[in-house]
Design an enzyme around this catalytic site. Structure first.
Site, PDB file in Angstrom:
ATOM      1  N   ASP A 119     -15.704   1.750  -7.788  1.00 35.13           N
ATOM      2  CA  ASP A 119     -16.240   1.912  -9.311  1.00 35.13           C
ATOM      3  C   ASP A 119     -17.819   2.028  -9.345  1.00 35.13           C
ATOM      4  O   ASP A 119     -18.216   1.748 -10.317  1.00 35.13           O
ATOM      5  CB  ASP A 119     -15.774   0.878 -10.209  1.00 35.13           C
ATOM      6  CG  ASP A 119     -14.301   0.601  -9.969  1.00 35.13           C
ATOM      7  OD1 ASP A 119     -13.478   1.599 -10.086  1.00 35.13           O
ATOM      8  OD2 ASP A 119     -13.995  -0.585 -10.040  1.00 35.13           O
ATOM      9  N   HIS A 171     -11.399   8.323 -10.737  1.00 33.03           N
ATOM     10  CA  HIS A 171     -12.755   8.874 -10.979  1.00 33.03           C
ATOM     11  C   HIS A 171     -12.697   9.087 -12.391  1.00 33.03           C
ATOM     12  O   HIS A 171     -11.919  10.002 -13.113  1.00 33.03           O
ATOM     13  CB  HIS A 171     -12.796   9.873 -10.291  1.00 33.03           C
ATOM     14  CG  HIS A 171     -13.154   9.466  -8.746  1.00 33.03           C
ATOM     15  ND1 HIS A 171     -13.069  10.350  -7.760  1.00 33.03           N
ATOM     16  CD2 HIS A 171     -13.661   8.275  -8.255  1.00 33.03           C
ATOM     17  CE1 HIS A 171     -13.518   9.675  -6.567  1.00 33.03           C
ATOM     18  NE2 HIS A 171     -13.826   8.516  -6.859  1.00 33.03           N
TER      19      HIS A 171
HETATM   20  P1  IMP Z   1      -4.896  -2.111  -4.021  1.00 32.24           P
HETATM   21  O1  IMP Z   1      -5.851  -0.898  -3.239  1.00 32.24           O
HETATM   22  O2  IMP Z   1      -4.030  -1.441  -4.912  1.00 32.24           O
HETATM   23  O3  IMP Z   1      -3.889  -2.751  -2.791  1.00 32.24           O
HETATM   24  O4  IMP Z   1      -5.542  -3.221  -4.428  1.00 32.24           O
HETATM   25  C1  IMP Z   1      -6.309  -3.996  -3.136  1.00 32.24           C
HETATM   26  C2  IMP Z   1      -7.910  -4.396  -3.826  1.00 32.24           C
HETATM   27  O5  IMP Z   1      -8.710  -3.377  -4.109  1.00 32.24           O
HETATM   28  C3  IMP Z   1      -7.736  -4.940  -5.199  1.00 32.24           C
HETATM   29  O6  IMP Z   1      -8.870  -5.941  -5.643  1.00 32.24           O
HETATM   30  C4  IMP Z   1      -8.029  -3.781  -6.191  1.00 32.24           C
HETATM   31  O7  IMP Z   1      -8.567  -4.250  -7.412  1.00 32.24           O
HETATM   32  C5  IMP Z   1      -9.117  -3.217  -5.263  1.00 32.24           C
HETATM   33  N1  IMP Z   1      -9.321  -1.516  -5.578  1.00 32.24           N
HETATM   34  C6  IMP Z   1      -8.483  -0.594  -5.094  1.00 32.24           C
HETATM   35  N2  IMP Z   1      -8.930   0.318  -5.242  1.00 32.24           N
HETATM   36  C7  IMP Z   1      -9.980   0.169  -6.150  1.00 32.24           C
HETATM   37  C8  IMP Z   1     -10.893   1.127  -6.825  1.00 32.24           C
HETATM   38  O8  IMP Z   1     -10.820   2.425  -6.614  1.00 32.24           O
HETATM   39  N3  IMP Z   1     -12.009   0.562  -7.346  1.00 32.24           N
HETATM   40  C9  IMP Z   1     -12.105  -0.591  -7.675  1.00 32.24           C
HETATM   41  N4  IMP Z   1     -11.208  -1.691  -6.945  1.00 32.24           N
HETATM   42  C10 IMP Z   1     -10.118  -1.252  -6.152  1.00 32.24           C
END
Ligand code: IMP
Length: 426
Positions: A9, A37
């Protein structure tokens, strides 16, 4: 190469969007619809999930083998872009990318529920289970969708195992082969024209002298190997991951721009040394609109952490930095910037701790910088920033020994101040 230098982010989409106009291809190499995005262009807000931001400039858009794709979400995104008058003819999806299947979503959600207080805080899009099956060699790839016989066979093999897990471990309803096969054959009809050999395509483009912009998803500290494990995503997010995820050699990457907010945010669980304890957390969240693109969750907010950013510059080999959302910090009397961590026992370090228990227990040590009161709306060049804002940017450069070439001062496409603009435009 554009890479997030924090926990995701960071505003990468906006920087990619800015640089995409000077590129021929824009490529994603990792992650799936857990990325989001937000781009504001011509008064319209686009929330992209799978699609590289270059889609808004009509560029060739590549989704590489290292990505995972939820076909339903992907098709929705195609439909939405087309409904808004944007062509999707130049979208190229790798046949080697893995498909997020319905059981992956159910397992991601059920596993998080079961972990309770120990949960990761995932986006619940099935990301972890899909990458786990890829490594376990039980995954279904985009190319499998193209052959109904193979698709049916692979779903059947997977279901023999998944339904046991769903029913016995998670207490969820089993899935039906026929239903899944039909639904995915339908998806295949819509996706077929986009499926390509993307490694070959990118290589050919580079040989022809075309310019490729590689768009990292998530952020460095969410990297599966080098991030704050287990509070990470399940793919490589750092610059080196681009060569793996796209299938190009590491010598093909010549520029790596790390993108960092002027402060820090994090969604999901896990340690966060500079997280703000007082009302300034809420103030930054409101001013910065810090709510998740994909999940709508409140983002946790903290002061700029140069220890973590230095680590990111090292892992990615950043050749320059983009500092986004500097405008959000206007109006603070003083701005703490973390330059060191104090470890248990009292020693101070400028290096990111290699062991998670040191990271969990460390305390940030701040330098206090004077704030600036002026909004940054009318600033047009880096040199015209208020002196205190300039000093803030200069501290980042001197501490990391990396030049800040781009500074974001607002959500709109044009609100990015550039130094070396000519060089970036090539
Ligand atoms: P997952 O990728 O859904 O398995 O989530 C694993 C961790 O990565 C969690 O803490 C999510 O909040 C974080 N996360 C995954 N993608 C993003 C992103 O694009 N921005 C911020 N956090 C992310």
């Amino acid at each position: 190469m554009i890479v997030g230098a924090q926990w995701g982010d960071e505003g990468k989409g906006k920087i990619v969007d800015l640089l995409a106009q000077h590129s021929d291809l824009v490529c994603r190499y990792n992650g799936g619809p857990n990325a989001g995005h937000t781009i504001v262009a011509d008064g319209q807000t686009y929330k992209l999930r799978h699609m590289p931001s270059g889609i808004l400039w009509g560029k060739e858009c590549v989704i590489g083998a290292g990505c995972v794709v939820d076909p339903g979400v992907f098709i929705e995104e195609l439909d939405d872009l087309e409904a808004r008058g944007l062509s999707t003819d130049l979208v190229r999806l790798s046949g080697n990318a893995h498909v997020i299947m319905p059981w992956h979503l159910t397992i991601d959600q059920a596993a998080e529920r079961r972990l309770g207080k120990l949960k990761i805080g995932t986006t619940r899009r099935g990301i972890g289970p899909t990458y786990a099956d890829k490594a376990y060699r039980l995954g279904i790839r985009v190319q499998d969708l193209l052959d109904p016989k193979i698709l049916r066979q692979k779903i059947e093999v997977a279901l023999a195992e998944k339904n046991v897990w769903l029913e016995r471990v998670y207490g969820a309803a089993p899935l039906e082969l026929e239903d899944l096969a039909e639904r995915h054959e339908e998806y295949a009809r819509r996706l077929r024209p986009y499926i390509s050999d993307t490694s070959l395509l990118v290589d050919r483009a580079l040989r022809e002298g075309k310019r490729a912009l590689l768009e990292g998803a998530h952020g460095t500290l969410l990297d599966l190997d080098h991030g704050t494990y287990p509070f990470v995503t399940s793919s490589p997010t750092i610059a080196g991951g681009a060569t793996v995820g796209l299938g190009i050699g590491p010598t093909r990457i010549d520029t790596v721009i790390g993108v960092s907010k002027a402060y820090v945010t994090r969604v999901g669980e896990g340690p966060f040394p500079t997280e703000i304890a007082g009302p300034d957390q809420e103030r930054i969240r409101e001013l910065g609109g810090e709510f998740g693109t994909v999940t709508g969750r409140e983002r946790r907010c903290g002061w700029l952490d140069l220890v973590a950013l230095r680590y990111a510059a090292r892992l990615n080999g950043c050749t320059s930095l983009a500092l986004t959302k500097l405008d959000v910090l206007s109006g603070f009397a003083e701005l703490p910037v973390c330059t060191r961590y104090r470890l248990r026992g009292g020693t101070e370090t400028r290096e990111f701790p290699a062991h998670q228990s040191d990271f969990h227990s460390c305390r940030p040590v701040y330098d206090l910088l004077p704030g600036w009161q002026e909004p940054l709306d009318d600033v047009e060049e880096l040199g015209d920033l208020p002196p205190a804002a300039r000093r803030y940017v200069e501290l980042v450069e001197s501490d990391l020994d990396v030049e800040v070439t781009l500074v974001g001062t607002g959500a709109e496409r044009e609100r990015v101040l550039t130094r070396s603009a000519a060089r970036l435009a090539g």
